[in-house]
Design a protein around this motif. Structure first.
Motif, PDB file in Angstrom:
ATOM      1  N   GLY B 150      13.845  -3.892 -31.784  1.00  0.00           N
ATOM      2  CA  GLY B 150      12.665  -4.021 -32.627  1.00  0.00           C
ATOM      3  C   GLY B 150      11.398  -4.103 -31.790  1.00  0.00           C
ATOM      4  N   ALA B 151      11.438  -4.923 -30.739  1.00  0.00           N
ATOM      5  CA  ALA B 151      10.265  -5.082 -29.882  1.00  0.00           C
ATOM      6  C   ALA B 151       9.903  -3.756 -29.228  1.00  0.00           C
ATOM      7  CB  ALA B 151      10.533  -6.155 -28.827  1.00  0.00           C
ATOM      8  N   LEU B 152      10.923  -2.992 -28.826  1.00  0.00           N
ATOM      9  CA  LEU B 152      10.692  -1.670 -28.227  1.00  0.00           C
ATOM     10  C   LEU B 152       9.915  -0.777 -29.189  1.00  0.00           C
ATOM     11  CD1 LEU B 152      13.939  -0.398 -26.495  1.00  0.00           C
ATOM     12  CD2 LEU B 152      11.629  -0.135 -25.667  1.00  0.00           C
ATOM     13  N   ILE B 153      10.380  -0.729 -30.449  1.00  0.00           N
ATOM     14  CA  ILE B 153       9.737   0.156 -31.430  1.00  0.00           C
ATOM     15  C   ILE B 153       8.294  -0.282 -31.675  1.00  0.00           C
ATOM     16  CG2 ILE B 153       9.830   0.977 -33.803  1.00  0.00           C
ATOM     17  CD1 ILE B 153      12.834   0.706 -33.707  1.00  0.00           C
ATOM     18  N   VAL B 154       8.094  -1.612 -31.826  1.00  0.00           N
ATOM     19  CA  VAL B 154       6.733  -2.114 -32.060  1.00  0.00           C
ATOM     20  C   VAL B 154       5.824  -1.746 -30.887  1.00  0.00           C
ATOM     21  CG1 VAL B 154       5.335  -4.177 -32.356  1.00  0.00           C
ATOM     22  CG2 VAL B 154       7.529  -4.013 -33.502  1.00  0.00           C
ATOM     23  N   LEU B 155       6.308  -1.977 -29.673  1.00  0.00           N
ATOM     24  CA  LEU B 155       5.449  -1.780 -28.504  1.00  0.00           C
ATOM     25  C   LEU B 155       5.179  -0.307 -28.241  1.00  0.00           C
ATOM     26  CD1 LEU B 155       6.870  -4.560 -26.228  1.00  0.00           C
ATOM     27  CD2 LEU B 155       4.627  -4.455 -27.269  1.00  0.00           C
ATOM     28  N   VAL B 156       6.161   0.564 -28.524  1.00  0.00           N
ATOM     29  CA  VAL B 156       5.924   1.991 -28.340  1.00  0.00           C
ATOM     30  C   VAL B 156       4.910   2.485 -29.368  1.00  0.00           C
ATOM     31  CG1 VAL B 156       6.997   4.269 -28.500  1.00  0.00           C
ATOM     32  CG2 VAL B 156       8.137   2.460 -27.267  1.00  0.00           C
ATOM     33  N   SER B 157       4.930   1.858 -30.564  1.00  0.00           N
ATOM     34  CA  SER B 157       3.991   2.263 -31.608  1.00  0.00           C
ATOM     35  C   SER B 157       2.557   1.849 -31.291  1.00  0.00           C
ATOM     36  CB  SER B 157       4.400   1.649 -32.945  1.00  0.00           C
ATOM     37  OG  SER B 157       5.744   1.941 -33.228  1.00  0.00           O
ATOM     38  N   PHE B 158       2.382   0.805 -30.480  1.00  0.00           N
ATOM     39  CA  PHE B 158       1.033   0.375 -30.082  1.00  0.00           C
ATOM     40  C   PHE B 158       0.884   0.494 -28.567  1.00  0.00           C
ATOM     41  CE2 PHE B 158       1.918  -2.120 -33.936  1.00  0.00           C
ATOM     42  CZ  PHE B 158       0.822  -1.786 -34.705  1.00  0.00           C
ATOM     43  N   THR B 169      -2.627  -7.051 -23.653  1.00  0.00           N
ATOM     44  CA  THR B 169      -1.271  -6.618 -23.328  1.00  0.00           C
ATOM     45  C   THR B 169      -0.287  -7.751 -23.536  1.00  0.00           C
ATOM     46  OG1 THR B 169      -2.420  -5.572 -21.500  1.00  0.00           O
ATOM     47  CG2 THR B 169      -0.070  -5.211 -21.643  1.00  0.00           C
ATOM     48  N   ILE B 170      -0.658  -8.944 -23.057  1.00  0.00           N
ATOM     49  CA  ILE B 170       0.247 -10.085 -23.172  1.00  0.00           C
ATOM     50  C   ILE B 170       0.461 -10.452 -24.630  1.00  0.00           C
ATOM     51  CG2 ILE B 170       0.456 -12.563 -22.720  1.00  0.00           C
ATOM     52  CD1 ILE B 170      -0.697 -12.083 -19.984  1.00  0.00           C
ATOM     53  N   SER B 171      -0.644 -10.484 -25.416  1.00  0.00           N
ATOM     54  CA  SER B 171      -0.463 -10.915 -26.807  1.00  0.00           C
ATOM     55  C   SER B 171       0.317  -9.889 -27.621  1.00  0.00           C
ATOM     56  CB  SER B 171      -1.804 -11.239 -27.474  1.00  0.00           C
ATOM     57  OG  SER B 171      -2.780 -10.345 -27.072  1.00  0.00           O
ATOM     58  N   LYS B 172       0.251  -8.619 -27.221  1.00  0.00           N
ATOM     59  CA  LYS B 172       1.062  -7.614 -27.913  1.00  0.00           C
ATOM     60  C   LYS B 172       2.546  -7.926 -27.753  1.00  0.00           C
ATOM     61  CE  LYS B 172       0.017  -3.591 -26.443  1.00  0.00           C
ATOM     62  NZ  LYS B 172      -0.501  -2.266 -26.106  1.00  0.00           N
ATOM     63  N   VAL B 173       2.944  -8.215 -26.512  1.00  0.00           N
ATOM     64  CA  VAL B 173       4.349  -8.539 -26.254  1.00  0.00           C
ATOM     65  C   VAL B 173       4.741  -9.813 -27.007  1.00  0.00           C
ATOM     66  CG1 VAL B 173       6.039  -9.081 -24.469  1.00  0.00           C
ATOM     67  CG2 VAL B 173       4.259  -7.413 -24.021  1.00  0.00           C
ATOM     68  N   VAL B 174       3.849 -10.811 -26.973  1.00  0.00           N
ATOM     69  CA  VAL B 174       4.122 -12.078 -27.653  1.00  0.00           C
ATOM     70  C   VAL B 174       4.325 -11.844 -29.147  1.00  0.00           C
ATOM     71  CG1 VAL B 174       3.098 -14.269 -28.357  1.00  0.00           C
ATOM     72  CG2 VAL B 174       2.957 -13.540 -25.986  1.00  0.00           C
ATOM     73  N   LEU B 175       3.415 -11.059 -29.755  1.00  0.00           N
ATOM     74  CA  LEU B 175       3.521 -10.806 -31.196  1.00  0.00           C
ATOM     75  C   LEU B 175       4.815 -10.080 -31.532  1.00  0.00           C
ATOM     76  CD1 LEU B 175      -0.045  -9.883 -32.432  1.00  0.00           C
ATOM     77  CD2 LEU B 175       1.397 -11.793 -33.105  1.00  0.00           C
ATOM     78  N   GLY B 250       9.545  -0.423 -19.271  1.00  0.00           N
ATOM     79  CA  GLY B 250       8.285   0.312 -19.207  1.00  0.00           C
ATOM     80  C   GLY B 250       7.418   0.191 -20.442  1.00  0.00           C
ATOM     81  N   VAL B 251       7.745  -0.698 -21.388  1.00  0.00           N
ATOM     82  CA  VAL B 251       6.921  -0.815 -22.591  1.00  0.00           C
ATOM     83  C   VAL B 251       6.300  -2.199 -22.741  1.00  0.00           C
ATOM     84  CG1 VAL B 251       8.152   0.924 -23.888  1.00  0.00           C
ATOM     85  CG2 VAL B 251       8.904  -1.431 -24.003  1.00  0.00           C
ATOM     86  N   GLY B 252       6.680  -3.146 -21.909  1.00  0.00           N
ATOM     87  CA  GLY B 252       6.167  -4.509 -22.053  1.00  0.00           C
ATOM     88  C   GLY B 252       4.766  -4.622 -21.468  1.00  0.00           C
ATOM     89  N   LEU B 253       4.643  -5.439 -20.439  1.00  0.00           N
ATOM     90  CA  LEU B 253       3.354  -5.583 -19.773  1.00  0.00           C
ATOM     91  C   LEU B 253       3.065  -4.312 -18.965  1.00  0.00           C
ATOM     92  CD1 LEU B 253       3.847  -9.260 -18.628  1.00  0.00           C
ATOM     93  CD2 LEU B 253       2.699  -8.418 -20.654  1.00  0.00           C
TER      94      LEU B 253
END
Lengths: 308, 308
Positions: B150-158, B169-175, B250-253
């Motif tokens: 799920g986190a992968l899909i969210v982060l790739v989308s943003f 960047t940090i708050s995106k991963v946190v969210l 490659g999608v986190g920070l």
């Protein structure tokens, strides 16, 4: 029993619909042009954009597009990717490898996890017990991708004991190393669960009765204690199997295993929405069904729990 | 005129009386904790990592941008204990500065999950009936999506890029992690609240005419929050590992941020020739995760009256 299964199956429907809707919305409704970079350096020709928009119902509002997708899904049609590959066929091709990898991992959990748990549980406070406790704590703290990279470096590249990558040939021998890495985290939990469960049951009334009857130690532990202690362990392993069948993105990525996890990761990064939604639908279904099966087995192993 | 000696006599007698005073659960737990070696070790490690995260400059005179390409991928030496990475940056400095992002993500995600899951679980457990069903089913839906996937899909989308500010960047991963991780806390809070809800003191408050909000804030939450806090503490370790895994994929920070996951990800390509690039950040990451898991474990053991 039949009523219990029916109720559980009915409860699954909203969960499956909700999960697939969230994934569908994340993949399709988020900002960004779905055709960006799709046709190389040039922008896509209008005819192509028109055809694809029609094919994936991109002009419809999200709920309608989703219902249309769900409709074709119910007819067993998973759709086609942007490249025109059938999602169903791709999933069928990747699934056997993932199942094999999951089975190898489960074998490690049973062999090492239960084995270490029994050794520790039978001799609480001993050196072996403390060794198992400390080593499981260490294993739990090391993220899977670190274990994977390090084992690949030493066992695979430096010492060449196991093949470092799997590639197209997913034979059992090739899957030993990735299977072990995949199992590592659950293996530690299994060991701890077995230890606690065993230690609890050794003080149970029926064990005292068995000892009082004069049964040999081997029989008391092997038959009476073990059979009762392993019930929670088996349900944990069963639930874990359900999760493993969803594919292992990290492990399959590191060892280049052509399974479902690899397929999903590739389609997420290339924003191949049809593939992502299709694969996630399947793995959520498998996860829920395996969990239902585990609950039924639990009731069968332990008649005190009834699903009346 | 009056001699001030009598009070002194009283004070001498006082300490004997305090020996028998009743300790509260919190005091009792603390009494147990400070005598446990695992708690001492994990608390020291915890303070150590927090200090590094808050003031990294205490531990190294260099900054992450002090790099010299001529030193690229040189191994550990007396000048640089951890060696240099691909860009000729000091791996030790990067490991020290990497603590901040990783711990921030872990702690903030735990806070987010605590707020989301805590509120949802309290409301579901306290009000029951339709509210409970609604919240629980919603939790089931999010629980069905694997965290990493799920986190992968969210982060790739943003997606972000090098110009995105570090905090964004940090708050995106946190969210992404918090939105998918809350059902775990929700379930624990809910079952904890269910136990407390029917307690006599809650009924007494209800009989005295207390409103829902007052009962929840004054009686239910203080009495049900302990197990939730413990699970959240253990989960911090898991979130740090999840952040590192996402960065590894490659999608986190993203690169201007310095983090352990990113360092390990970069090291992957050179693992055969320069394993020091992988091993040092990986050890720091594992040690940090270990500290949080051990700390949570120790607190749980101390707070659980059944284990006494």
């Amino acid at each position: 029993m039949g009523r219990y299964v029916t109720r559980r199956l009915l409860q699954m429907i909203p969960v499956v619909i909700g999960t697939t809707f969230i994934i569908y919305a994340l993949v399709w409704a988020l900002p960004g042009d779905p055709f960006a970079g799709r046709c190389g350096a040039r922008p896509c020709p209008p005819a192509y954009v028109q055809a694809m928009t029609d094919k994936y119902n991109l002009d419809d509002p999200l709920p309608i597009a989703y219902v249309k997708y769900l409709g074709s899904l119910l007819q067993g049609d998973f759709g086609e990717t942007f490249q025109g590959l059938s999602v169903g066929e791709e999933l069928l091709r990747a699934y056997p490898t993932t199942v094999k990898l999951a089975l190898v991992a489960i074998a490690f959990e049973i062999l090492i996890g239960i084995g270490a748990g029994i050794l520790a549980g039978l001799r609480r406070g001993s050196f072996i017990d403390n060794l198992v406790l400390v080593s499981t704590l260490v294993v739990v703290s090391i993220p899977v991708f670190v274990i994977g990279s390090v084992l690949q470096l030493f066992l695979g590249m430096r010492w060449g004991i196991f093949p470092a990558t799997v590639g197209g040939d997913a034979s059992l021998y090739n899957l030993i190393l990735p299977g072990f890495v995949l199992a590592s985290l659950s293996l530690a939990y299994v060991a701890r669960l077995t230890r606690t469960s065993l230690a609890e049951n050794r003080r149970a009334d029926y064990v005292r009765t068995a000892i009082a009857k004069g049964l040999p130690q081997r029989r008391v532990i092997g038959i009476h204690t073990m059979r009762n202690s392993l019930i929670p362990v088996i349900t944990f392993i069963g639930a874990d199997f359900g999760a493993l069948l969803g594919g292992a993105i990290v492990t399959e990525g590191i060892f280049n295993v052509p399974g479902v996890g690899n397929l999903i990761f590739r389609s997420i990064t290339t924003r191949d929405g049809v593939m992502v939604t299709g694969a996630v639908t399947v793995l959520v279904l498998v996860f829920l069904l395996v969990n239902l099966l585990v609950d039924l087995i639990y009731g069968w192993l332990d008649p005190r729990i009834s699903h009346g | 005129m009056a001699d001030p000696t009598p009070p002194v006599v009283l004070e001498v007698e006082a300490p004997a009386a305090t020996e028998t005073t009743v300790r509260t659960l919190g005091r009792d737990a603390w009494h147990d904790l400070v005598r446990k070696p695992t708690f001492i070790i994990s608390a020291v490690l915890f303070l150590f990592f927090v200090t590094i995260a808050v003031v990294p400059s205490l531990f190294t005179s260099l900054t992450p941008t002090d790099c010299d390409l001529a030193l690229s991928r040189q191994g550990p030496s007396s000048a640089a204990w951890f060696g240099y990475d691909n860009n000729g940056c000091d791996v030790y400095t990067h490991t020290i500065y990497g603590a901040r992002a990783s711990i921030m993500v872990g702690v903030l995600t735990a806070l987010g999950v605590l707020i989301l899951g805590g509120v949802a679980g309290t409301v579901a457990g306290f009000y029951g009936k339709a509210t409970d069903t609604l919240v629980s089913r919603l939790g089931d839906i999010f629980f069905g999506i694997p965290l990493l996937l799920g986190a992968l899909i969210v982060l790739v989308s943003f997606p972000g890029n090098a110009e995105t500010p570090e905090l964004v960047t940090i708050s995106k991963v946190v969210l992404a992690l918090a939105v998918l991780g809350w059902p775990q806390i929700m379930r624990i809070t809910r079952s904890s609240v269910l136990q407390v809800r029917s307690a006599d003191y809650v009924q007494a408050a209800r009989a005295l005419g207390a409103g829902g909000a007052r009962m929840i804030l004054k009686h239910v939450v203080p009495n049900s929050i302990a197990p939730v806090i413990v699970v959240a503490t253990i989960a911090i370790g898991g979130y740090i590992a999840a952040e590192a895994t996402l960065s590894f994929l490659g999608v986190g920070l993203q690169p201007p941020v310095v983090s352990w996951g990113l360092a390990i990800s970069r090291a992957q390509d050179y693992v055969r020739t320069s394993p020091h690039m992988l091993l040092f950040p990986a050890s720091a990451l594992s040690l940090c995760v270990l500290a949080f898991i051990m700390l949570g474990d120790a607190i749980r053991d101390a707070l659980d009256p059944k284990l006494r």
